[in-house]
Design a protein around this motif. Structure first.
Motif, PDB file in Angstrom:
ATOM      1  N   ASN A 354       0.793  -1.283   0.092  1.00 16.16           N
ATOM      2  CA  ASN A 354      -0.063   0.366  -0.026  1.00 16.16           C
ATOM      3  C   ASN A 354       0.782   1.152  -0.019  1.00 16.16           C
ATOM      4  OD1 ASN A 354      -2.613  -1.682   0.286  1.00 16.16           O
ATOM      5  ND2 ASN A 354      -2.068  -1.835   2.290  1.00 16.16           N
ATOM      6  N   ASP A 355       1.923   1.101  -0.785  1.00 16.26           N
ATOM      7  CA  ASP A 355       2.880   2.472  -0.806  1.00 16.26           C
ATOM      8  C   ASP A 355       2.906   2.767  -2.313  1.00 16.26           C
ATOM      9  OD1 ASP A 355       4.631   3.999  -1.067  1.00 16.26           O
ATOM     10  OD2 ASP A 355       6.192   3.340   0.500  1.00 16.26           O
ATOM     11  N   ASP A 356       2.513   3.760  -3.092  1.00 13.43           N
ATOM     12  CA  ASP A 356       2.388   3.815  -4.316  1.00 13.43           C
ATOM     13  C   ASP A 356       3.504   4.815  -4.847  1.00 13.43           C
ATOM     14  OD1 ASP A 356       0.329   2.255  -4.739  1.00 13.43           O
ATOM     15  OD2 ASP A 356      -0.993   4.119  -4.347  1.00 13.43           O
ATOM     16  N   PRO A 391      16.108   1.377   3.243  1.00 13.18           N
ATOM     17  CA  PRO A 391      16.046   0.195   1.972  1.00 13.18           C
ATOM     18  C   PRO A 391      14.620   0.095   1.764  1.00 13.18           C
ATOM     19  CG  PRO A 391      17.955  -0.037   3.487  1.00 13.18           C
ATOM     20  CD  PRO A 391      17.145   0.954   4.080  1.00 13.18           C
ATOM     21  N   PRO A 392      13.805  -0.201   2.589  1.00 10.16           N
ATOM     22  CA  PRO A 392      12.366  -0.630   2.434  1.00 10.16           C
ATOM     23  C   PRO A 392      11.644   0.143   1.391  1.00 10.16           C
ATOM     24  CG  PRO A 392      12.770  -1.129   4.400  1.00 10.16           C
ATOM     25  CD  PRO A 392      13.969  -0.441   4.061  1.00 10.16           C
ATOM     26  N   THR A 393      11.615   1.293   1.872  1.00  4.66           N
ATOM     27  CA  THR A 393      11.028   2.650   0.875  1.00  4.66           C
ATOM     28  C   THR A 393      11.884   2.631  -0.584  1.00  4.66           C
ATOM     29  OG1 THR A 393      10.646   3.918   2.826  1.00  4.66           O
ATOM     30  CG2 THR A 393      10.824   4.930   0.526  1.00  4.66           C
ATOM     31  N   ILE A 394      13.094   2.243  -0.635  1.00  3.45           N
ATOM     32  CA  ILE A 394      13.781   2.351  -1.862  1.00  3.45           C
ATOM     33  C   ILE A 394      13.251   1.015  -2.695  1.00  3.45           C
ATOM     34  CG2 ILE A 394      15.957   2.396  -3.103  1.00  3.45           C
ATOM     35  CD1 ILE A 394      17.143   3.843  -0.918  1.00  3.45           C
ATOM     36  N   SER A 395      13.514  -0.250  -2.232  1.00  6.43           N
ATOM     37  CA  SER A 395      12.874  -1.466  -2.527  1.00  6.43           C
ATOM     38  C   SER A 395      11.373  -1.195  -3.434  1.00  6.43           C
ATOM     39  CB  SER A 395      13.029  -2.338  -1.716  1.00  6.43           C
ATOM     40  OG  SER A 395      12.663  -3.708  -2.233  1.00  6.43           O
ATOM     41  N   THR A 396      10.620  -0.660  -2.513  1.00  7.82           N
ATOM     42  CA  THR A 396       9.016  -0.428  -2.789  1.00  7.82           C
ATOM     43  C   THR A 396       9.017   0.463  -4.008  1.00  7.82           C
ATOM     44  OG1 THR A 396       8.615  -0.694  -0.354  1.00  7.82           O
ATOM     45  CG2 THR A 396       6.679   0.098  -2.215  1.00  7.82           C
ATOM     46  N   ASN A 400       7.558  -0.516  -7.444  1.00  4.80           N
ATOM     47  CA  ASN A 400       6.496   0.119  -8.273  1.00  4.80           C
ATOM     48  C   ASN A 400       6.764   0.745  -9.778  1.00  4.80           C
ATOM     49  OD1 ASN A 400       4.756  -0.387  -6.031  1.00  4.80           O
ATOM     50  ND2 ASN A 400       5.158   1.587  -5.185  1.00  4.80           N
ATOM     51  N   ALA A 401       7.994   0.897  -9.722  1.00  2.00           N
ATOM     52  CA  ALA A 401       8.394   1.655 -11.205  1.00  2.00           C
ATOM     53  C   ALA A 401       8.597   0.524 -12.332  1.00  2.00           C
ATOM     54  CB  ALA A 401      10.039   2.064 -10.845  1.00  2.00           C
ATOM     55  N   LEU A 402       8.797  -0.774 -11.843  1.00  2.00           N
ATOM     56  CA  LEU A 402       8.672  -1.783 -12.839  1.00  2.00           C
ATOM     57  C   LEU A 402       7.235  -1.909 -13.143  1.00  2.00           C
ATOM     58  CD1 LEU A 402      11.424  -4.549 -11.770  1.00  2.00           C
ATOM     59  CD2 LEU A 402      11.145  -3.292 -14.011  1.00  2.00           C
ATOM     60  N   CYS A 403       6.203  -1.985 -12.076  1.00  4.50           N
ATOM     61  CA  CYS A 403       5.007  -2.200 -12.186  1.00  4.50           C
ATOM     62  C   CYS A 403       4.221  -1.348 -13.335  1.00  4.50           C
ATOM     63  CB  CYS A 403       4.117  -2.003 -10.902  1.00  4.50           C
ATOM     64  SG  CYS A 403       4.601  -3.470  -9.744  1.00  4.50           S
ATOM     65  N   PHE A 404       4.563  -0.121 -13.070  1.00  2.28           N
ATOM     66  CA  PHE A 404       4.026   1.179 -14.036  1.00  2.28           C
ATOM     67  C   PHE A 404       4.938   0.943 -15.179  1.00  2.28           C
ATOM     68  CE2 PHE A 404       3.415   3.049  -9.567  1.00  2.28           C
ATOM     69  CZ  PHE A 404       2.031   2.870  -9.527  1.00  2.28           C
ATOM     70  N   LEU A 405       6.023   0.529 -15.329  1.00  2.89           N
ATOM     71  CA  LEU A 405       6.539   0.577 -16.680  1.00  2.89           C
ATOM     72  C   LEU A 405       5.797  -0.525 -17.502  1.00  2.89           C
ATOM     73  CD1 LEU A 405       9.271   0.924 -18.620  1.00  2.89           C
ATOM     74  CD2 LEU A 405      10.094  -1.270 -17.446  1.00  2.89           C
ATOM     75  N   VAL A 406       5.448  -1.608 -16.916  1.00  6.48           N
ATOM     76  CA  VAL A 406       4.836  -2.526 -17.598  1.00  6.48           C
ATOM     77  C   VAL A 406       3.333  -1.982 -18.324  1.00  6.48           C
ATOM     78  CG1 VAL A 406       3.884  -4.830 -17.626  1.00  6.48           C
ATOM     79  CG2 VAL A 406       5.926  -4.416 -16.451  1.00  6.48           C
ATOM     80  N   LEU A 435       4.336  -9.399  -9.233  1.00  5.42           N
ATOM     81  CA  LEU A 435       3.208  -9.973 -10.220  1.00  5.42           C
ATOM     82  C   LEU A 435       1.872  -9.552  -9.804  1.00  5.42           C
ATOM     83  CD1 LEU A 435       2.542 -12.631 -12.128  1.00  5.42           C
ATOM     84  CD2 LEU A 435       2.072 -13.909  -9.873  1.00  5.42           C
ATOM     85  N   GLU A 436       1.513  -9.454  -8.407  1.00  6.21           N
ATOM     86  CA  GLU A 436       0.193  -9.223  -8.160  1.00  6.21           C
ATOM     87  C   GLU A 436      -0.042  -7.640  -8.513  1.00  6.21           C
ATOM     88  OE1 GLU A 436       0.069 -10.001  -3.843  1.00  6.21           O
ATOM     89  OE2 GLU A 436      -0.056 -12.453  -4.380  1.00  6.21           O
ATOM     90  N   ASN A 437       0.783  -6.700  -8.205  1.00  8.90           N
ATOM     91  CA  ASN A 437       0.706  -5.162  -8.429  1.00  8.90           C
ATOM     92  C   ASN A 437       0.685  -5.069  -9.756  1.00  8.90           C
ATOM     93  OD1 ASN A 437       0.494  -3.764  -5.596  1.00  8.90           O
ATOM     94  ND2 ASN A 437       1.932  -5.206  -5.278  1.00  8.90           N
ATOM     95  N   THR A 438       1.530  -5.807 -10.602  1.00  6.79           N
ATOM     96  CA  THR A 438       1.436  -5.561 -12.004  1.00  6.79           C
ATOM     97  C   THR A 438       0.102  -5.952 -12.623  1.00  6.79           C
ATOM     98  OG1 THR A 438       3.585  -5.661 -12.319  1.00  6.79           O
ATOM     99  CG2 THR A 438       2.408  -5.948 -14.193  1.00  6.79           C
ATOM    100  N   ILE A 439      -0.305  -7.255 -12.192  1.00  5.22           N
ATOM    101  CA  ILE A 439      -1.572  -7.711 -12.862  1.00  5.22           C
ATOM    102  C   ILE A 439      -2.974  -6.537 -12.223  1.00  5.22           C
ATOM    103  CG2 ILE A 439      -3.279  -9.583 -12.522  1.00  5.22           C
ATOM    104  CD1 ILE A 439      -0.879 -11.346 -12.601  1.00  5.22           C
ATOM    105  N   LYS A 440      -2.787  -6.415 -10.822  1.00  2.00           N
ATOM    106  CA  LYS A 440      -3.919  -5.502 -10.532  1.00  2.00           C
ATOM    107  C   LYS A 440      -3.979  -4.311 -11.327  1.00  2.00           C
ATOM    108  CE  LYS A 440      -4.029  -7.335  -6.185  1.00  2.00           C
ATOM    109  NZ  LYS A 440      -3.558  -7.372  -4.648  1.00  2.00           N
TER     110      LYS A 440
END
Length: 475
Positions: A354-356, A391-396, A400-406, A435-440
């Protein structure tokens, strides 16, 4: 992971008794990288220095079969978005193999030999695809022997006499060499299948896709031999079983040492920065690690820099798997790996739901192909590191960048080619957050019809199925 008892014998072993432990530390009966030992005497001889005790049986084991491994999705596989807990296979072995996968068409009797990592083979007959149990990484004689024994066993019990042999395009895989030798010995035609085309075709068959309508394929993994002899792994395709067209990919970067760099994410991180024109500041985690490495032949950092400058033993690469390695090292998570995918697994473990917040790739078009460049992502990550971003913020933000790129590239391709169906496959898609965030996002943003794996692994354990259906269609 955890394993619950699934045979009566397991319950007897774990039966409570005073002084007996409530849990046992257990592993498969093999030395790392070797196949499971199935002979009692050999097991005692090879494993006596590893195990405190042996539980033997008077029934001989006829064929090796590892445990199956699955993950669980947070939504239902057959509906748009519905919480359910759908099984997502990582390793299809005991309990599943050799049950057939039903194909969306009747085909020839074909042997597909898979790849090198997480190898499986596949035999097809009529509308059935008999996907083998997990064989393992084909990198030694023992595993190759297990692979050959398994093929002979399947051919006999299913009465299949292959008329065509399909293999990966990589010329140096042991599975490729086996396929070539068998085709010469038996006088059979042989078909080389591009690695990521096999990934996408595997997912299409897994979803019983029988239409000739092309799909948009998104193949993200660590390593696959490309048609231009580069290492692919961040690919968008348009096509189907018969053919594919590469329409977008990650911008090439030099991979130092080829496959050896997989075990050294710090080198991959610095290679990405070098190809992006980003300065190697001494306080960056991969620089700190590299400068601290002992060496008898000079500074590891200087050696790597000269290797990149002079293009010595480097190969062009577009792998998303390596991009995960680079980010993991860049933020100080993992500089050296002990097993495949470790850097990416540990990076995924840091993600925050839940971090966009996100980073952004640059996208450009070259010769009718979209090229996505991670340089802006690396610049922003370094900026966040300098500002002490955790690091958790950077990882997220990276995930998210990959999800939105796809989502962005799929939307572009849908309008350009008039397509509606999207297929995601490849080892990177074992990442549940991605996977889950990209599909959603694909469904909610662009109402895409998304296919993902449900019965066979998205990693290289599924590509033999893809090879078999492609070989069926083109022959």
């Amino acid at each position: 992971g955890l394993m619950l008892p699934y045979t009566p014998l397991h319950y007897l072993i774990l039966e409570k008794e005073s002084g007996f432990p409530e849990a046992l530390i257990m592993t498969s009966g093999n030395v790392s990288d070797d196949p499971i030992i199935i002979d009692n005497d050999i097991g005692i001889k090879k494993l006596s220095n590893l195990a405190d005790a042996f539980l033997l049986h008077n029934r001989d084991i006829n064929i090796r079969c590892d445990d199956s491994v699955v993950r669980v999705l947070s939504f239902h596989a057959n509906e748009k978005i519905k919480p359910s807990g759908t099984i997502y296979p990582i390793r299809r072995s005991r309990g599943y193999a050799p049950l057939p996968i039903m194909l969306p068409f009747k085909g020839n009797e074909i042997l597909a030999v898979g790849g090198e990592l997480k190898n499986t083979f596949c035999l097809t007959k009529n509308s059935n695809a008999y996907l083998s149990q997990h064989i393992g990484d084909l990198n030694n004689f023992e595993t190759l022997s297990s692979f050959e024994d398994g093929i002979n066993y399947f051919e006999n019990i299913f009465n299949i006499h292959p008329q065509i042999i399909a293999h990966d395009m990589h010329p140096n895989y042991l599975s490729t060499n086996y396929a070539i030798k068998k085709s010469l010995d038996k006088g059979l035609p042989i078909t080389a299948i591009q690695h990521h085309h096999a990934h996408i075709a595997s997912c299409m068959a897994d979803n019983f896709y029988h239409s000739d309508e092309p799909v948009i394929g998104v193949a993200f993994d660590g390593t696959g031999y490309g048609e231009d002899s580069a290492i692919w792994g961040g690919e968008f395709f348009v096509g189907g079983y018969n053919h594919f067209k590469r329409v977008a990919h990650l911008k090439y970067f030099p991979l130092p040492g080829g496959d050896s760099a997989i075990k050294e994410p710090w080198k991959v991180a610095l290679s990405f920065l070098y190809s992006s024109g980003i300065e190697w500041n001494s306080d960056l985690p991969p620089l700190v690690y590299g400068n601290g490495k002992p060496s008898l032949i000079g500074s590891p950092i200087n050696i790597l820099k000269k290797q990149l400058e002079k293009e010595i033993n480097t190969i062009q690469c577009s792998s998303i798997g390596r991009l995960f390695d680079a980010v993991s090292s860049l933020i100080g998570i993992r500089h050296i790996t002990n097993y495949e995918g470790q850097a990416a697994i540990e990076l995924e473990a840091l993600t925050i739901n839940n971090d966009d917040n996100t980073y952004h790739f640059a996208i450009a078009e070259e010769n009718d192909v979209l090229i996505f460049d991670p340089a802006p992502v690396f610049i922003d990550i370094i900026h966040d590191l300098n500002n002490k971003c955790p690091p958790p913020t950077i990882s997220t933000k990276f995930h998210n960048a990959l999800c939105f790129l796809v989502v962005d590239i799929v939307e572009t391709l849908k309008h350009k080619y008039g397509l509606s169906k999207v297929v995601v496959s490849g080892g990177v898609w074992q990442n549940m957050y991605l996977l889950e965030n990209t599909i959603k996002n694909l469904i909610s943003t662009d109402n895409s019809d998304v296919m993902f794996h449900k019965n066979v692994p998205t990693n290289d354990g599924g590509i033999s199925l893809g090879q078999s259906v492609i070989a069926n269609k083109i022959n």
